[in-house]
Design a protein around this motif. Structure first.
Motif, PDB file in Angstrom:
ATOM      1  N   ASP A 183      38.194  42.236  34.700  1.00  0.00           N
ATOM      2  CA  ASP A 183      39.370  42.107  35.799  1.00  0.00           C
ATOM      3  C   ASP A 183      40.474  42.412  34.561  1.00  0.00           C
ATOM      4  O   ASP A 183      41.381  42.378  35.448  1.00  0.00           O
ATOM      5  CB  ASP A 183      39.075  40.879  35.768  1.00  0.00           C
ATOM      6  CG  ASP A 183      38.414  40.768  36.778  1.00  0.00           C
ATOM      7  OD1 ASP A 183      37.171  41.157  37.190  1.00  0.00           O
ATOM      8  OD2 ASP A 183      38.171  39.364  37.305  1.00  0.00           O
ATOM      9  N   ILE A 184      40.598  42.091  33.720  1.00  0.00           N
ATOM     10  CA  ILE A 184      42.099  42.448  32.793  1.00  0.00           C
ATOM     11  C   ILE A 184      41.953  43.577  32.551  1.00  0.00           C
ATOM     12  O   ILE A 184      43.393  44.063  32.768  1.00  0.00           O
ATOM     13  CB  ILE A 184      41.461  41.555  31.729  1.00  0.00           C
ATOM     14  CG1 ILE A 184      42.031  40.477  31.364  1.00  0.00           C
ATOM     15  CG2 ILE A 184      42.869  42.452  30.046  1.00  0.00           C
ATOM     16  CD1 ILE A 184      41.435  39.610  30.602  1.00  0.00           C
ATOM     17  N   ALA A 185      40.846  44.427  32.246  1.00  0.00           N
ATOM     18  CA  ALA A 185      41.129  46.401  32.236  1.00  0.00           C
ATOM     19  C   ALA A 185      41.548  46.947  33.115  1.00  0.00           C
ATOM     20  O   ALA A 185      42.160  47.542  32.957  1.00  0.00           O
ATOM     21  CB  ALA A 185      39.520  46.603  31.545  1.00  0.00           C
ATOM     22  N   SER A 186      40.520  46.178  33.794  1.00  0.00           N
ATOM     23  CA  SER A 186      41.476  47.108  35.743  1.00  0.00           C
ATOM     24  C   SER A 186      43.188  46.390  35.673  1.00  0.00           C
ATOM     25  O   SER A 186      43.457  47.522  36.173  1.00  0.00           O
ATOM     26  CB  SER A 186      40.897  46.129  36.454  1.00  0.00           C
ATOM     27  OG  SER A 186      39.137  46.774  36.331  1.00  0.00           O
ATOM     28  N   ALA A 187      43.109  45.973  35.131  1.00  0.00           N
ATOM     29  CA  ALA A 187      44.278  45.338  35.900  1.00  0.00           C
ATOM     30  C   ALA A 187      45.341  45.985  34.546  1.00  0.00           C
ATOM     31  O   ALA A 187      47.555  45.907  34.321  1.00  0.00           O
ATOM     32  CB  ALA A 187      44.568  44.061  36.090  1.00  0.00           C
ATOM     33  N   MET A 188      45.420  46.184  33.253  1.00  0.00           N
ATOM     34  CA  MET A 188      46.233  47.300  32.329  1.00  0.00           C
ATOM     35  C   MET A 188      47.168  48.099  33.006  1.00  0.00           C
ATOM     36  O   MET A 188      46.977  48.977  33.007  1.00  0.00           O
ATOM     37  CB  MET A 188      45.668  46.737  31.017  1.00  0.00           C
ATOM     38  CG  MET A 188      44.829  45.979  30.856  1.00  0.00           C
ATOM     39  SD  MET A 188      43.490  46.235  28.855  1.00  0.00           S
ATOM     40  CE  MET A 188      44.538  47.040  28.122  1.00  0.00           C
ATOM     41  N   ASP A 189      48.118  48.032  32.470  1.00  0.00           N
ATOM     42  CA  ASP A 189      48.949  49.478  32.403  1.00  0.00           C
ATOM     43  C   ASP A 189      49.432  49.451  31.472  1.00  0.00           C
ATOM     44  O   ASP A 189      50.479  50.490  31.496  1.00  0.00           O
ATOM     45  CB  ASP A 189      50.208  48.633  33.617  1.00  0.00           C
ATOM     46  CG  ASP A 189      51.271  47.726  33.282  1.00  0.00           C
ATOM     47  OD1 ASP A 189      50.441  47.061  32.814  1.00  0.00           O
ATOM     48  OD2 ASP A 189      52.578  47.593  33.840  1.00  0.00           O
ATOM     49  N   SER A 190      49.557  48.850  30.360  1.00  0.00           N
ATOM     50  CA  SER A 190      50.388  49.038  28.954  1.00  0.00           C
ATOM     51  C   SER A 190      49.499  48.545  28.307  1.00  0.00           C
ATOM     52  O   SER A 190      48.380  47.669  28.213  1.00  0.00           O
ATOM     53  CB  SER A 190      51.507  48.798  29.193  1.00  0.00           C
ATOM     54  OG  SER A 190      51.687  47.500  29.199  1.00  0.00           O
ATOM     55  N   TYR A 191      49.958  48.347  26.745  1.00  0.00           N
ATOM     56  CA  TYR A 191      48.849  47.962  25.467  1.00  0.00           C
ATOM     57  C   TYR A 191      49.438  46.529  25.833  1.00  0.00           C
ATOM     58  O   TYR A 191      50.078  46.359  25.882  1.00  0.00           O
ATOM     59  CB  TYR A 191      50.210  48.443  24.058  1.00  0.00           C
ATOM     60  CG  TYR A 191      49.259  47.429  22.622  1.00  0.00           C
ATOM     61  CD1 TYR A 191      48.583  47.791  22.839  1.00  0.00           C
ATOM     62  CD2 TYR A 191      50.511  46.905  22.484  1.00  0.00           C
ATOM     63  CE1 TYR A 191      48.292  47.223  21.106  1.00  0.00           C
ATOM     64  CE2 TYR A 191      49.923  45.644  21.342  1.00  0.00           C
ATOM     65  CZ  TYR A 191      48.747  46.118  20.310  1.00  0.00           C
ATOM     66  OH  TYR A 191      48.599  45.030  19.931  1.00  0.00           O
ATOM     67  N   LYS A 192      47.960  45.553  25.678  1.00  0.00           N
ATOM     68  CA  LYS A 192      47.788  44.463  25.161  1.00  0.00           C
ATOM     69  C   LYS A 192      47.497  43.759  24.560  1.00  0.00           C
ATOM     70  O   LYS A 192      46.553  44.125  23.342  1.00  0.00           O
ATOM     71  CB  LYS A 192      47.122  43.948  27.028  1.00  0.00           C
ATOM     72  CG  LYS A 192      47.665  44.486  27.837  1.00  0.00           C
ATOM     73  CD  LYS A 192      48.920  43.845  28.325  1.00  0.00           C
ATOM     74  CE  LYS A 192      49.755  44.816  30.162  1.00  0.00           C
ATOM     75  NZ  LYS A 192      50.891  44.148  29.731  1.00  0.00           N
ATOM     76  N   LEU A 248      45.923  37.862  39.415  1.00  0.00           N
ATOM     77  CA  LEU A 248      45.148  38.338  38.388  1.00  0.00           C
ATOM     78  C   LEU A 248      45.829  39.934  37.388  1.00  0.00           C
ATOM     79  O   LEU A 248      46.662  39.516  36.308  1.00  0.00           O
ATOM     80  CB  LEU A 248      43.945  38.364  37.402  1.00  0.00           C
ATOM     81  CG  LEU A 248      43.551  38.109  36.180  1.00  0.00           C
ATOM     82  CD1 LEU A 248      42.135  37.633  36.102  1.00  0.00           C
ATOM     83  CD2 LEU A 248      43.295  39.942  36.248  1.00  0.00           C
ATOM     84  N   GLU A 249      45.765  40.208  38.457  1.00  0.00           N
ATOM     85  CA  GLU A 249      46.841  41.644  38.105  1.00  0.00           C
ATOM     86  C   GLU A 249      48.128  41.715  37.537  1.00  0.00           C
ATOM     87  O   GLU A 249      48.565  42.148  36.828  1.00  0.00           O
ATOM     88  CB  GLU A 249      46.354  42.570  39.521  1.00  0.00           C
ATOM     89  CG  GLU A 249      46.938  44.067  38.835  1.00  0.00           C
ATOM     90  CD  GLU A 249      46.574  45.421  40.164  1.00  0.00           C
ATOM     91  OE1 GLU A 249      46.573  46.628  40.144  1.00  0.00           O
ATOM     92  OE2 GLU A 249      45.629  45.000  41.159  1.00  0.00           O
ATOM     93  N   SER A 250      49.044  40.969  38.685  1.00  0.00           N
ATOM     94  CA  SER A 250      49.877  40.783  37.816  1.00  0.00           C
ATOM     95  C   SER A 250      50.876  39.998  37.512  1.00  0.00           C
ATOM     96  O   SER A 250      51.466  40.315  36.249  1.00  0.00           O
ATOM     97  CB  SER A 250      51.138  40.040  39.747  1.00  0.00           C
ATOM     98  OG  SER A 250      52.158  39.729  39.176  1.00  0.00           O
ATOM     99  N   ALA A 251      49.545  39.080  36.935  1.00  0.00           N
ATOM    100  CA  ALA A 251      50.164  38.153  35.708  1.00  0.00           C
ATOM    101  C   ALA A 251      49.747  39.468  34.431  1.00  0.00           C
ATOM    102  O   ALA A 251      50.631  39.380  33.183  1.00  0.00           O
ATOM    103  CB  ALA A 251      49.064  36.696  35.132  1.00  0.00           C
ATOM    104  N   VAL A 252      48.794  39.785  34.090  1.00  0.00           N
ATOM    105  CA  VAL A 252      48.757  40.544  33.500  1.00  0.00           C
ATOM    106  C   VAL A 252      49.486  41.799  33.310  1.00  0.00           C
ATOM    107  O   VAL A 252      50.039  41.968  32.229  1.00  0.00           O
ATOM    108  CB  VAL A 252      46.943  41.616  33.197  1.00  0.00           C
ATOM    109  CG1 VAL A 252      46.921  42.586  32.367  1.00  0.00           C
ATOM    110  CG2 VAL A 252      46.251  40.559  33.784  1.00  0.00           C
TER     111      VAL A 252
END
Length: 443
Positions: free
Chosen positions: A105-114, A70-74
């Motif tokens: 899980d999405i929040a933990s993976a975010m690296d920019s605006y989504k 999930l992290e890589s996909a996000v």
């Protein structure tokens, strides 16, 4: 656009594949490694006409992939679509634990605006909870939107690619613009609204369709008592543009993963704000009772069902799917066994899934419609598969102990039955038995 779809059930998998087919780059994510492994091997975990071919096409062309990461996909995507399950709790409320975990899980993976889009069916106010959870676990900017799905199993690809409308709920202008652009190839009928209204539109739509089904089934029950034909009644009603032809097919009620769950959830949503949804409570009550018309008609034809052998045609809740969730066949077969009957069951696609829900020494699992009918005292048609319409009724009658049919979906017309030797019961139509050249009505 670059999209990640979280959840590879009916909604997530079909949506992801169709978005890829529109030219977007889509990553489908699921925690279940076996499901992802199967998809990467070209196997499809659900039965949906045309889906396998569409997956193969878009994987080959490099627009579609499957992963548990999930992290890589996000990180790779600008739009994240939540399509995880929201099954019913014992109270009737939707279980939001999966979607809330996915949000974290999405929040933990975010690296920019989504842009985070909820496509799962969720109670009113859920997207605001998702927003709060994500805010607690990331400092990156994001937008929240609700884009409910309206696809039907068995025609999911067609419904996704040719929708009646697209509903987009958000207060963020950038999210609205991008989501309108994403969906504009599908239809010009795009409604933008606030989050809570978008959430409510989904529930209200399914509840209204369920109401139409229960209404026409009540009309069918009256038609049987007064000698009218519900198929003609429904046709006459349907020409009125205010009513329409759809969802006026009398039968043994609705099932599946949406209508039962969503009607119960809406009743609970109303209850949470101290509103008694009397109409929808009645819709659910009518639907639960309607499937037992099959049992009542069997008893009328055969008397006691103890020791009788009953053929069951159709185990899925509707044709062109292997979904057996809340299928009428479940309660009907269980009731038959409780009454001492033996059951011979057949479905073209759904037998394997059904056996995971219901299995008994009293059930013979058949490989064809005629095998299921062989030696039976009656056959009950519960799912209107095209295959059953092609069966030779003369051959069918000859292989049965007694030529009795309970047609729970009104699949056969009067002319077909009159030319056969069947004692025939349908839903909301005069039932007939052939005695020599005489047609006797069984009302």
């Amino acid at each position: 656009m670059r999209l990640t779809v979280i959840g590879t059930g009916y909604v997530g998998l079909v949506s992801g594949v169709c978005f890829a087919d529109l030219g977007n780059h889509v990553i489908c994510v699921d925690k279940i490694a076996d499901k992802i492994d199967r998809l990467n091997l070209g196997e499809v975990p659900i039965y949906e006409p045309g889906l396998k071919e569409l997956i193969e096409k878009n994987v080959k062309e490099g627009r579609l992939s499957f992963t548990t990461d999930l992290e890589s996909a996000v990180i790779q995507s600008e739009i994240i679509i939540l399509a995880v399950g929201t099954p019913s709790l014992p109270s009737g409320e939707a279980n939001l634990s999966y979607i809330m975990q996915a949000a974290q899980d999405i929040a933990s993976a975010m690296d920019s605006y989504k842009i985070i889009v909820t496509k799962s069916t969720v109670p009113v106010g859920t997207n605001e909870k998702i927003q709060n959870i994500i805010s607690q676990h990331t400092y990156h900017p994001f937008a929240i939107a609700s884009v409910p799905e309206f696809l039907r199993e068995g025609t999911a690809i067609k419904d996704t690619m040719n929708p009646d409308r697209i509903v987009i709920g958000s207060s963020n202008e950038d999210a609205l613009d991008k989501l309108i652009s994403l969906h504009s190839p599908l239809t010009p009928n795009i409604l933008t609204t606030d989050l809570r209204s978008a959430e409510m539109i989904k529930y209200a739509s399914n509840a209204f369709l369920a109401t139409k089904i229960s209404f026409i089934n009540e009309i069918a029950n009256i038609c049987e008592k007064v000698g009218a034909d519900v198929t003609r009644v429904a046709e006459g009603m349907g020409y009125d543009k205010r009513i329409g032809q759809s969802f006026l097919q009398a039968g043994i009620g609705y099932g599946g993963s949406c209508f039962p769950k969503d009607t119960q959830a809406l009743i609970q949503i109303a209850g949470n704000v101290d509103y008694d949804f009397k109409l929808l409570n009645s819709v659910v009550e009518v639907n639960k009772d309607q499937r037992f018309n099959v049992i009542r008609k069997l008893q009328e034809a055969l008397g006691s069902l103890s020791g009788r052998t009953i053929g069951i045609w159709g185990l899925a809740f509707k044709p062109n799917t292997d979904d057996v969730r809340d299928a009428p066949a479940t309660e009907i077969i269980q009731n038959l066994i409780e009454r001492g009957a033996l059951v011979r069951a057949y479905d073209p696609i759904a037998t394997s899934n059904f056996r995971k829900e219901v299995d008994s020494p009293s059930i013979h699992w058949s490989e064809s419609a005629l095998e299921a009918a062989a030696g039976c005292d009656a056959v009950c048609l519960l799912t209107e598969w095209d295959e059953f319409a092609q069966v030779d009724l003369t051959e069918l009658a000859q292989c049965m102990n007694t030529a009795v049919m309970i047609d729970g979906r009104n699949l056969y017309n009067k002319e077909e039955i009159e030319q056969s030797s069947f004692i025939y019961y349908s839903i909301g139509r005069p039932s007939v038995t052939n005695i020599g050249d005489k047609i006797t009505l069984l009302l």
